[in-house]
Design a protein around this motif. Structure first.
Motif, PDB file in Angstrom:
ATOM      1  N   GLU A 273     -27.014 -23.480  72.206  1.00  0.00           N
ATOM      2  CA  GLU A 273     -25.896 -23.902  73.060  1.00  0.00           C
ATOM      3  C   GLU A 273     -24.873 -24.750  72.299  1.00  0.00           C
ATOM      4  O   GLU A 273     -23.666 -24.616  72.513  1.00  0.00           O
TER       5      GLU A 273
ATOM      6  N   GLY B 270     -23.992 -15.217  73.732  1.00  0.00           N
ATOM      7  CA  GLY B 270     -24.027 -16.189  74.821  1.00  0.00           C
ATOM      8  C   GLY B 270     -25.310 -16.140  75.636  1.00  0.00           C
ATOM      9  O   GLY B 270     -25.647 -17.085  76.345  1.00  0.00           O
TER      10      GLY B 270
ATOM     11  N   ILE C 126     -14.842 -19.883  73.822  1.00  0.00           N
ATOM     12  CA  ILE C 126     -15.908 -20.174  74.778  1.00  0.00           C
ATOM     13  C   ILE C 126     -17.033 -20.918  74.070  1.00  0.00           C
ATOM     14  O   ILE C 126     -17.523 -20.467  73.029  1.00  0.00           O
ATOM     15  N   SER C 127     -17.425 -22.063  74.609  1.00  0.00           N
ATOM     16  CA  SER C 127     -18.541 -22.807  74.022  1.00  0.00           C
ATOM     17  C   SER C 127     -19.146 -23.751  75.048  1.00  0.00           C
ATOM     18  O   SER C 127     -18.435 -24.281  75.910  1.00  0.00           O
ATOM     19  N   ARG C 128     -20.454 -23.940  74.942  1.00  0.00           N
ATOM     20  CA  ARG C 128     -21.121 -24.927  75.795  1.00  0.00           C
ATOM     21  C   ARG C 128     -21.206 -26.272  75.097  1.00  0.00           C
ATOM     22  O   ARG C 128     -21.739 -27.230  75.647  1.00  0.00           O
TER      23      ARG C 128
ATOM     24  N   GLU D 160     -24.357 -17.209  81.677  1.00  0.00           N
ATOM     25  CA  GLU D 160     -23.922 -18.204  82.667  1.00  0.00           C
ATOM     26  C   GLU D 160     -23.028 -19.245  81.990  1.00  0.00           C
ATOM     27  O   GLU D 160     -23.432 -19.878  81.028  1.00  0.00           O
ATOM     28  N   LEU D 161     -21.830 -19.394  82.506  1.00  0.00           N
ATOM     29  CA  LEU D 161     -20.894 -20.365  81.944  1.00  0.00           C
ATOM     30  C   LEU D 161     -20.315 -21.241  83.042  1.00  0.00           C
ATOM     31  O   LEU D 161     -20.309 -20.847  84.216  1.00  0.00           O
ATOM     32  N   SER D 162     -19.844 -22.410  82.679  1.00  0.00           N
ATOM     33  CA  SER D 162     -19.016 -23.215  83.579  1.00  0.00           C
ATOM     34  C   SER D 162     -17.560 -22.944  83.231  1.00  0.00           C
ATOM     35  O   SER D 162     -17.258 -22.564  82.092  1.00  0.00           O
TER      36      SER D 162
ATOM     37  N   ARG E 288     -15.258 -16.242  83.619  1.00  0.00           N
ATOM     38  CA  ARG E 288     -16.601 -16.754  83.931  1.00  0.00           C
ATOM     39  C   ARG E 288     -17.408 -15.700  84.689  1.00  0.00           C
ATOM     40  O   ARG E 288     -18.575 -15.447  84.380  1.00  0.00           O
TER      41      ARG E 288
ATOM     42  N   ASP F  13     -16.355 -24.459  80.065  1.00  0.00           N
ATOM     43  CA  ASP F  13     -16.787 -23.898  78.774  1.00  0.00           C
ATOM     44  C   ASP F  13     -15.734 -22.935  78.211  1.00  0.00           C
ATOM     45  O   ASP F  13     -15.895 -22.410  77.110  1.00  0.00           O
ATOM     46  N   ILE F  14     -14.708 -22.655  79.012  1.00  0.00           N
ATOM     47  CA  ILE F  14     -13.750 -21.599  78.663  1.00  0.00           C
ATOM     48  C   ILE F  14     -12.348 -22.179  78.470  1.00  0.00           C
ATOM     49  O   ILE F  14     -11.823 -22.852  79.352  1.00  0.00           O
TER      50      ILE F  14
ATOM     51  N   TYR G  19     -18.532 -12.826  82.455  1.00  0.00           N
ATOM     52  CA  TYR G  19     -19.701 -13.203  81.640  1.00  0.00           C
ATOM     53  C   TYR G  19     -20.972 -13.218  82.483  1.00  0.00           C
ATOM     54  O   TYR G  19     -22.041 -12.826  82.000  1.00  0.00           O
TER      55      TYR G  19
END
Lengths: 396, 396
Positions: B224, B218, B248-250, B85-87, B76, B90-91, B79
């Motif tokens: 998203e 990303g 990785i995905s939102r 920006e990821l949570s 995270r 998301d990973i 990235y």
């Protein structure tokens, strides 16, 4: 966005689906007793760590797709010691027994194809088969009859044109059933006579408690083309996190097909294979000690469970799981409640709800799977917390 | 015994299928120059080994199914540094980028579903899609036009009711194409407008040689729900054998579905995740040095290839592969001959025949993929051995 019908059909693992609840509980400082997951607390033999620490390559490079020769050789020699003659080319190293399972199913199952399996069964078999488009056809068993399934007339009842194989775990997960040699012969004959693949998950081979000498299906003759053995270092050496398993078969065509998948996913983790190869040098006394320890744990769990009114179970003969019926309406709901609304001295307990181990809808609702992989004192306390939970849940 | 129609359709990896020939050659003492496999000789940063050696748990236990928090956090933050920006949620940590690919395809493809992908493509995409029952629909590209594919009207031509997604590698494998920001926007708009999944394999992100600043997909807005990033430590840190990647995905629903598969396969190797987390502390200078080294290697390969009569190729902008057309009838046959009937000073050479990188039958027969992952002197010698091979093969 549209998802595949196959993934829509899959459920979450009954063993792992409460992970977010667990994290939340731990944040609140609640202690969780784990009866849910087959993660032994037995120390991984030191030779694993020594081999990993001695690794002195400059690059952590890909391993060969079928596995590193050192590990393949170590597994071949291990099988020789238990009376099973193999060639190196009969052995493919996989990322845990899990990958050996999914790879086997991918090689043999098409949309609508059927795989027979005694029920209750290891829940992840369902996800792996569903993802191929195939399905598990459950062979019902009865706890009153010790969950035994190796009866020719019972198995025959479920064979259709779509049947491609029979999948069993021996010793059994979640039931702890250990097949007798005669029962194994019934299974072998059945698979051979119908030209079915016989996929035997033997990862608990060393864990039998009633003095039996367990034979691998690999030592049975006449099923060379049918047999696929799923194996792993996870339970044998308490090295679950190494993710090293094996797909073993004398069926050259199967191995050739499986290698296509192996090549596509490139290789299994190199360092873990190096460590796993060293594990096969572990002395026989390790298994004797571990077996004695698990027997004690099994006896502790059975003793404590036996004290809880309304709980019934069959004493397992092998592996380290036990299926028990609880006097509650729904063990899934009960588990959630144990996380969110229960504690005794700041403690609660986690098991795997039983319905996830059944393919047949509606079955297993009042059952749980217990993994007896912690020490006896801890297990005793876990079961007592469970007992207190049952009492309070039923007095709501 | 009957095998699944899906596995029957799969081929062997063009990168790995000659493994048995290789073993045979090595037995005979013939030296093989490897241009076939993307196994860099760059040293894995020491922090990987240090972290692994410092691991002092007594048990190599299962990791959580989504991955260990230390590694998820490290990814995270990585990235974040590159503007994405990821949570943490998301990973998902996977067994190499390979598992992130197969998992993505399993989540979105049903029997007969289509995934668009520019061709030539990374051959293992074919096996992974075929195993789901879905298929790759190739978007043709032209080496004369630098293999560029990000043209709206070209992409539109291949969309059908069955199209579920677009799959690209950026920087490209095997072509070395690097998308411009404008091209990336074309791709993003296309996926969004059609409601398609956009699966971007960005494992070569750090490897661009013409001074471009590559943006991850990303960092693009409005996609998203469409975007799935496939990532890995394999190439970034020269740690291919660690088998640690990420999906990785939102798209929360996608992640929820993928977690079912994660739970079924239990976890990714624990020690490798610990090592991989440490890799993310590697200093930026490592990448600068590696980039400079690969640029030099690319230039060496192009220089040497340019000297061979009848060979044509496009200079790659990124990754560490190059597609070249050779003046031979069939590169697969040529490769076999190089193993069995050729040597120069006791040496031969191994590449990946081009047809395995095409879904369209008949294409790629006179092409090869070269991985320029060894040092410049070795590469120079490899290409010279190749040149000698071509000369002799054609004079037969």
């Amino acid at each position: 966005m549209k998802f595949s019908s196959k993934i829509e059909k899959c459920g979450y693992s009954p063993i792992r689906k409460f992970y977010s609840y667990q994290v939340e509980c731990e944040k609140q400082g609640k202690k969780i007793h784990h009866l849910n997951i087959g993660q032994p607390d037995i120390q991984t033999p030191r030779n694993f760590f020594t081999a990993v620490k001695d690794f002195d390559e400059k690059v952590v490079a890909y391993a060969p797709s079928p596995g590193i020769p050192e590990l393949i050789g170590a597994i071949r020699r291990y099988y020789e010691r238990i009376g099973v003659e193999l060639s190196d080319s009969d052995i493919i190293i996989t990322t845990g027994g899990s990958e050996a399972l999914s790879m086997s199913f991918q090689c043999i199952l098409d949309e609508g194809d059927e795989l027979l399996a005694p029920e209750p069964l290891y829940s992840n078999y369902l996800t792996f088969t569903t993802m191929t488009g195939g399905k598990v056809v459950p062979i019902p068993t009865d706890p009153a009859n010790g969950y035994r399934y190796a009866k020719r007339e019972l198995l025959e009842r479920y064979v259709t044109e779509k049947t491609r194989g029979l999948l069993i775990t021996n010793p059994g997960n979640p039931t702890g059933v250990v097949l007798t040699k005669e029962e194994q012969q019934v299974i072998a004959d059945f698979a051979r006579d119908h030209g079915l693949f016989l996929i035997v998950d033997e990862v608990y081979r060393e864990f039998v408690y009633n003095g039996q000498k367990l034979s691998s299906f690999g030592s049975f003759e006449g099923i060379e083309d049918n047999l696929i053995i799923v194996d792993s270092v996870s339970k044998r050496f308490s090295a679950c996190g190494a993710r090293v398993g094996a797909l073993i078969s004398r069926n050259k065509e199967l191995i050739a097909h499986a290698l296509k998948i192996c090549q596509a996913r490139l290789s299994v983790a190199t360092l873990d294979q190096v460590g796993a190869a060293a594990l096969y040098d572990t002395e026989e006394s390790f298994f004797e000690e571990v077996r004695a320890e698990y027997k004690k744990r099994r006896d502790t769990v059975c003793e404590e469970l036996g004290k809880i009114p309304g709980v019934s179970f069959d004493v397992p003969e092998g592996a380290f799981y036990l299926m028990a019926s609880l006097p509650v309406d729904d063990t899934d709901r009960f588990q959630r409640w144990l996380f969110t609304d229960f504690e005794t001295d700041g403690e609660t307990v986690m098991f795997a709800p039983g319905d996830g181990f059944y393919r047949s809808p509606g079955l297993g609702k009042n059952e749980i799977r217990i993994a007896y992989v912690t020490n006896s004192d801890e297990l005793r306390r876990s079961i007592r917390v469970l007992a207190e939970g049952i009492k309070r849940y039923n007095s709501l």
